[in-house]
Scaffold this active site. Structure first.
Site, PDB file in Angstrom:
ATOM      1  N   LYS A  36       0.833  -1.201   0.000  1.00  0.00           N
ATOM      2  CA  LYS A  36       0.000   0.000   0.000  1.00  0.00           C
ATOM      3  C   LYS A  36       0.869   1.253   0.000  1.00  0.00           C
ATOM      4  CE  LYS A  36      -2.133   1.673   3.712  1.00  0.00           C
ATOM      5  NZ  LYS A  36      -1.850   3.139   3.689  1.00  0.00           N
ATOM      6  N   ASP A  63      -3.303   4.231  -2.175  1.00  0.00           N
ATOM      7  CA  ASP A  63      -4.248   4.660  -1.141  1.00  0.00           C
ATOM      8  C   ASP A  63      -4.196   6.178  -0.971  1.00  0.00           C
ATOM      9  OD1 ASP A  63      -5.925   4.742   1.089  1.00  0.00           O
ATOM     10  OD2 ASP A  63      -4.299   4.293   2.489  1.00  0.00           O
ATOM     11  N   LYS A  65      -7.120   8.086  -1.616  1.00  0.00           N
ATOM     12  CA  LYS A  65      -8.486   8.498  -1.237  1.00  0.00           C
ATOM     13  C   LYS A  65      -8.922   9.748  -1.999  1.00  0.00           C
ATOM     14  CE  LYS A  65      -7.946   6.647   3.468  1.00  0.00           C
ATOM     15  NZ  LYS A  65      -6.495   6.328   3.426  1.00  0.00           N
ATOM     16  N   ASP A  68     -12.686  14.987  -4.665  1.00  0.00           N
ATOM     17  CA  ASP A  68     -12.616  16.311  -5.282  1.00  0.00           C
ATOM     18  C   ASP A  68     -13.829  16.474  -6.191  1.00  0.00           C
ATOM     19  OD1 ASP A  68     -11.482  18.789  -6.347  1.00  0.00           O
ATOM     20  OD2 ASP A  68      -9.544  17.990  -5.689  1.00  0.00           O
ATOM     21  N   THR A 125     -11.529   3.940   9.692  1.00  0.00           N
ATOM     22  CA  THR A 125     -11.522   3.066  10.868  1.00  0.00           C
ATOM     23  C   THR A 125     -11.072   3.783  12.136  1.00  0.00           C
ATOM     24  OG1 THR A 125      -9.342   2.263  10.179  1.00  0.00           O
ATOM     25  CG2 THR A 125     -11.242   0.912   9.596  1.00  0.00           C
ATOM     26  N   ARG A 216       1.576  -1.181  11.128  1.00  0.00           N
ATOM     27  CA  ARG A 216       2.364  -1.135  12.359  1.00  0.00           C
ATOM     28  C   ARG A 216       2.626  -2.497  13.018  1.00  0.00           C
ATOM     29  NH1 ARG A 216      -0.724   4.183  14.654  1.00  0.00           N
ATOM     30  NH2 ARG A 216      -2.282   3.372  13.194  1.00  0.00           N
TER      31      ARG A 216
END
Length: 236
Positions: A36, A63, A65, A68, A125, A216
Site C-alpha cells: 500500500k 491509497d 483516497k 474532489d 476506521t 504497524r
C-alpha cells in the site's frame, strides 16, 4: 478459486523515503501480496515508488483516497490506472457523480487493458460515532457504512474499504463478489493506537474481508518477517 493468504495481505508502506521502500519490499515480498502506497510516501517520492514495487514483482494499492470535484477526481483516477496499480480508492463522501466520473474515466483509459480495482472509502476506521457527529454525520457507524457502500456499488465500483466490523453485513447486502479491503487489523497483543474499529486477521477474514491491510503490527515488530508469518498463519 482459492486465494492464498499471501495474496490477501496488504502491507502499508507508511514510510517517507525510497530507501525504506526498497528495504521493506526486499524483506517482505515473499510474504505480502500487495504493498500500500499512501499519502506520506506518495507525497515524498511520487510515482517512482510504484515503479520500484513493480520492478520487484510486487503489486500496488494506491491509497490516496481521491475526493474532489468530479472532473478532477476522474483525471486522477485515469492517471492511477495508467500507472498500472492493482487497486486505488476514492472517498464515497465525494458523492455519486464524482464516483461515476472516476469509474467512467478508468473504463475509458483501460478499454484495451487490465482495469484496476476501484474501491470506495466508507467511514475511516479511526472514526467512531462521536467523531462522526463532530463532522455532522448522524446515525450508527454500520448504517452509514452500508449506505456509502451502496453508493459505491451504484457507481460501478468493485468494492469498498471498510472496517472488519462491517464486512459481514456488506457481503450479505452486496454479494460475495463485492470486494472488501479491511484496515484496522490488529493482533491480540497489539498496543492501543488511533484505530477504533478493529479485528484480528483471522476474525476479519472470517467476517468476509477479501484483503487485509497491516502496517504497524509488522513494521514495529522486532522481527517483521516473523510477524508477517504469524499473520499469514492466522489467515489460514
Amino acid at each position: 478459486m482459492i486465494i492464498k493468504p499471501k495474496d490477501r495481505l496488504i502491507f502499508a508502506l507508511d514510510v517517507p523515503s525510497l530507501k525504506e521502500v526498497k528495504k521493506w519490499v526486499r524483506l517482505l515480498k515473499g510474504y505480502v501480496g500487495v504493498f500500500k502506497v499512501g499519502k506520506e510516501l506518495f507525497t515524498a517520492c511520487g510515482p517512482k515508488v510504484i515503479d520500484i514495487i513493480h520492478q520487484s514483482g510486487g503489486k500496488v494499492f494506491l491509497d490516496l483516497k481521491f475526493h474532489d470535484i468530479p472532473n478532477t477526481a476522474a483525471k486522477a483516477g485515469a492517471v492511477a490506472a495508467r500507472l498500472g496499480v492493482k487497486m486505488f480508492n476514492v472517498h464515497t463522501l465525494g458523492g455519486l457523480d464524482m464516483m461515476e466520473a472516476v469509474r467512467e474515466a478508468v473504463d475509458k483509459t483501460c478499454k484495451r487493458g487490465r482495469r484496476p480495482i476501484i474501491l470506495g472509502v466508507t467511514i475511516l476506521t479511526s472514526m467512531n460515532e462521536k467523531a462522526m457527529k463532530e463532522v455532522g454525520i448522524q446515525g450508527p457507524v454500520k448504517k452509514r457504512v452500508l449506505y456509502l457502500a451502496g453508493l459505491a456499488k451504484k457507481a460501478g465500483f468493485d468494492g469498498v474499504v471498510a472496517s472488519p466490523l462491517e464486512a459481514k453485513d456488506i457481503k450479505k447486502r452486496f454479494g460475495k463478489d463485492f470486494i472488501i479491503v479491511t484496515p484496522g487489523i490488529r493482533m491480540p497483543d497489539s498496543k492501543p493506537d488511533d484505530q477504533n474499529r478493529t479485528m484480528t486477521p483471522k476474525q476479519a477474514i472470517a467476517a468476509g474481508a477479501d484483503y487485509i491491510v497491516v502496517g504497524r503490527p509488522i513494521r514495529e515488530a522486532k522481527d517483521p518477517v516473523e510477524a508477517a508469518n504469524k499473520i499469514l498463519e492466522e489467515m489460514r
